[in-house]
Design a protein around this motif. Structure first.
Motif, PDB file in Angstrom:
ATOM      1  N   GLY A 111       0.698  -1.528  -0.133  1.00  0.00           N
ATOM      2  CA  GLY A 111       0.074   0.106  -0.609  1.00  0.00           C
ATOM      3  C   GLY A 111       1.143   0.933   0.372  1.00  0.00           C
ATOM      4  O   GLY A 111      -0.094   2.353  -0.430  1.00  0.00           O
ATOM      5  N   ASN A 112       2.158   1.262   0.904  1.00  0.00           N
ATOM      6  CA  ASN A 112       3.023   2.255   0.827  1.00  0.00           C
ATOM      7  C   ASN A 112       3.258   2.831  -0.394  1.00  0.00           C
ATOM      8  O   ASN A 112       3.906   3.916  -0.567  1.00  0.00           O
ATOM      9  CB  ASN A 112       4.141   1.916   1.643  1.00  0.00           C
ATOM     10  CG  ASN A 112       3.347   2.232   3.049  1.00  0.00           C
ATOM     11  OD1 ASN A 112       2.225   3.373   3.586  1.00  0.00           O
ATOM     12  ND2 ASN A 112       3.553   1.897   4.678  1.00  0.00           N
ATOM     13  N   ALA A 113       3.642   1.721  -0.997  1.00  0.00           N
ATOM     14  CA  ALA A 113       4.780   1.651  -2.496  1.00  0.00           C
ATOM     15  C   ALA A 113       4.189   1.598  -3.867  1.00  0.00           C
ATOM     16  O   ALA A 113       4.708   2.477  -4.724  1.00  0.00           O
ATOM     17  CB  ALA A 113       5.700   0.710  -2.495  1.00  0.00           C
ATOM     18  N   GLN A 114       2.896   0.783  -4.544  1.00  0.00           N
ATOM     19  CA  GLN A 114       2.648   0.607  -5.335  1.00  0.00           C
ATOM     20  C   GLN A 114       2.644   2.349  -6.418  1.00  0.00           C
ATOM     21  O   GLN A 114       2.720   2.154  -7.597  1.00  0.00           O
ATOM     22  CB  GLN A 114       1.549   0.051  -5.390  1.00  0.00           C
ATOM     23  CG  GLN A 114       0.034   0.458  -4.184  1.00  0.00           C
ATOM     24  CD  GLN A 114      -1.433  -0.634  -4.119  1.00  0.00           C
ATOM     25  OE1 GLN A 114      -1.305  -1.700  -4.249  1.00  0.00           O
ATOM     26  NE2 GLN A 114      -1.749   0.485  -3.038  1.00  0.00           N
ATOM     27  N   ALA A 115       1.673   3.455  -6.147  1.00  0.00           N
ATOM     28  CA  ALA A 115       1.773   4.834  -6.473  1.00  0.00           C
ATOM     29  C   ALA A 115       2.816   4.905  -7.065  1.00  0.00           C
ATOM     30  O   ALA A 115       3.108   5.012  -8.180  1.00  0.00           O
ATOM     31  CB  ALA A 115       0.966   5.468  -5.655  1.00  0.00           C
ATOM     32  N   HIS A 116       3.932   4.926  -6.151  1.00  0.00           N
ATOM     33  CA  HIS A 116       5.310   5.057  -6.486  1.00  0.00           C
ATOM     34  C   HIS A 116       5.938   4.524  -7.677  1.00  0.00           C
ATOM     35  O   HIS A 116       6.634   4.675  -8.789  1.00  0.00           O
ATOM     36  CB  HIS A 116       6.359   5.060  -5.187  1.00  0.00           C
ATOM     37  CG  HIS A 116       6.051   6.273  -4.458  1.00  0.00           C
ATOM     38  ND1 HIS A 116       5.809   7.566  -4.386  1.00  0.00           N
ATOM     39  CD2 HIS A 116       4.920   6.191  -3.052  1.00  0.00           C
ATOM     40  CE1 HIS A 116       5.469   8.486  -3.396  1.00  0.00           C
ATOM     41  NE2 HIS A 116       5.113   7.614  -2.399  1.00  0.00           N
ATOM     42  N   ILE A 117       5.465   2.709  -7.745  1.00  0.00           N
ATOM     43  CA  ILE A 117       5.788   1.926  -8.978  1.00  0.00           C
ATOM     44  C   ILE A 117       5.567   2.292  -9.991  1.00  0.00           C
ATOM     45  O   ILE A 117       5.996   2.136 -11.084  1.00  0.00           O
ATOM     46  CB  ILE A 117       5.496   0.641  -7.822  1.00  0.00           C
ATOM     47  CG1 ILE A 117       6.527   0.070  -6.953  1.00  0.00           C
ATOM     48  CG2 ILE A 117       5.926  -0.762  -9.418  1.00  0.00           C
ATOM     49  CD1 ILE A 117       5.727  -0.766  -6.027  1.00  0.00           C
ATOM     50  N   ARG A 118       3.828   2.148 -10.190  1.00  0.00           N
ATOM     51  CA  ARG A 118       3.041   2.738 -10.938  1.00  0.00           C
ATOM     52  C   ARG A 118       3.791   3.801 -11.878  1.00  0.00           C
ATOM     53  O   ARG A 118       3.727   4.368 -12.955  1.00  0.00           O
ATOM     54  CB  ARG A 118       1.556   2.826 -10.575  1.00  0.00           C
ATOM     55  CG  ARG A 118       0.839   2.160 -10.187  1.00  0.00           C
ATOM     56  CD  ARG A 118      -0.861   2.406  -9.963  1.00  0.00           C
ATOM     57  NE  ARG A 118      -1.118   1.077  -9.776  1.00  0.00           N
ATOM     58  CZ  ARG A 118      -1.983   0.852  -8.233  1.00  0.00           C
ATOM     59  NH1 ARG A 118      -1.898   2.243  -7.942  1.00  0.00           N
ATOM     60  NH2 ARG A 118      -2.496   0.390  -7.941  1.00  0.00           N
TER      61      ARG A 118
END
Length: 277
Positions: free
Chosen positions: A162-169
């Motif tokens: 949840g913390n990382a997925q937006a930054h990965i996208r």
């Protein structure tokens, strides 16, 4: 996670009001101690998490026994972590990362949002099993740790999905591995770390406990209601929205899991040398 369950659990328990009382501090030990000392009447429960198993070896002295002083009811959810890196890191998969770390011992860094947490010890397990030396850089929370990885100040971090997925996208982080035993549906091209380091797995989990001494009837009533609540469509959807996977196992299975977790994490804590006062 307790708030996600509260309303549905109360309905299934005959319309009772389930009050969520925050007892933060000491990695969950303050809340756990309160429940360990509570009457075994089913009115006081504990929503705990991975630290319940980690703290058994992380803290030299605990005011309770994490096994004897509790009645495991059910595991609510699990949440694997992602091994993420700044895009500039010259390693694009796990084998390349391990080779890079071995060629430059002590030159790569892990950002640590909370010492003694599941994501901290996921990194310790990775180093232990890969034979690498990567330096821990502790922060006062996940947000500043993640911010420094995004800025390129630190190369690596284990972060919850949840913390990382937006930054990965957005292409601001690259993901090298997942800590679950198998690949995640959301990241089918990213290997489980266990594919490269056999036996490796690490996941945060949330579980519901009562104090020791619950009667068999009360244990089954509370566990059954909690498992039905976890399976309710609205609750299931909310748990998944939080980046977790609903579980809802029976008390016996959950009790075995907690025992295994305490044993597994004790080896990692011993390797890391981590201690908490």
């Amino acid at each position: 996670m307790a708030r996600v369950l509260a309303t549905e659990l109360g309905r299934l328990l005959g319309g009772r009001t389930v009050v969520v009382e925050n007892r933060p501090g000491a990695g969950g030990n303050i809340a756990a101690e309160a429940v360990a000392k509570a009457a075994p009447d089913g009115n006081t429960l504990l929503m705990s998490f991975t630290s319940h198993a980690i703290n058994a070896s992380l803290y030299p002295k605990l005011p309770f026994d994490p096994l004897r002083d509790f009645t495991p009811l059910t595991m609510v959810s699990t949440s694997p972590a992602l091994l993420v890196a700044h895009p500039a890191l010259p390693a694009n998969n796990l084998l390349e990362l391990i080779a890079l770390a071995k060629s430059k011992p002590g030159k790569l860094n892990f950002a640590i949002g909370a010492l003694g947490s599941s994501v901290h010890l996921a990194g310790e397990a990775f180093k232990m099993m890969s034979g690498t030396y990567i330096v821990n850089i502790p922060y006062k929370g996940t947000a500043p740790a993640l911010q420094d990885v995004l800025a390129g100040q630190v190369e690596l971090m284990f972060a919850n999905v949840g913390n990382a997925q937006a930054h990965i996208r957005a292409g601001k982080l690259k993901v090298l591995g997942v800590t679950s035993p198998t690949r995640l549906a959301a990241y089918p091209d990213v290997p489980a770390i266990g594919e490269v380091l056999p036996g490796y797995q690490s996941a945060a989990w949330f579980g519901l406990f009562g104090p020791a001494g619950l009667s068999p009837q009360l244990k089954e009533q509370l566990s059954s209601a909690a498992r039905q609540a976890i399976a309710a469509p609205a609750v299931k959807k909310r748990i998944e929205f939080e980046g977790a996977t609903p579980v809802g196992n029976d008390p016996q299975e959950f009790a075995r899991f907690v025992q295994e977790e305490i044993s597994r994490w004790s080896r990692v804590v011993k390797y890391s040398g981590a201690r908490a006062d």
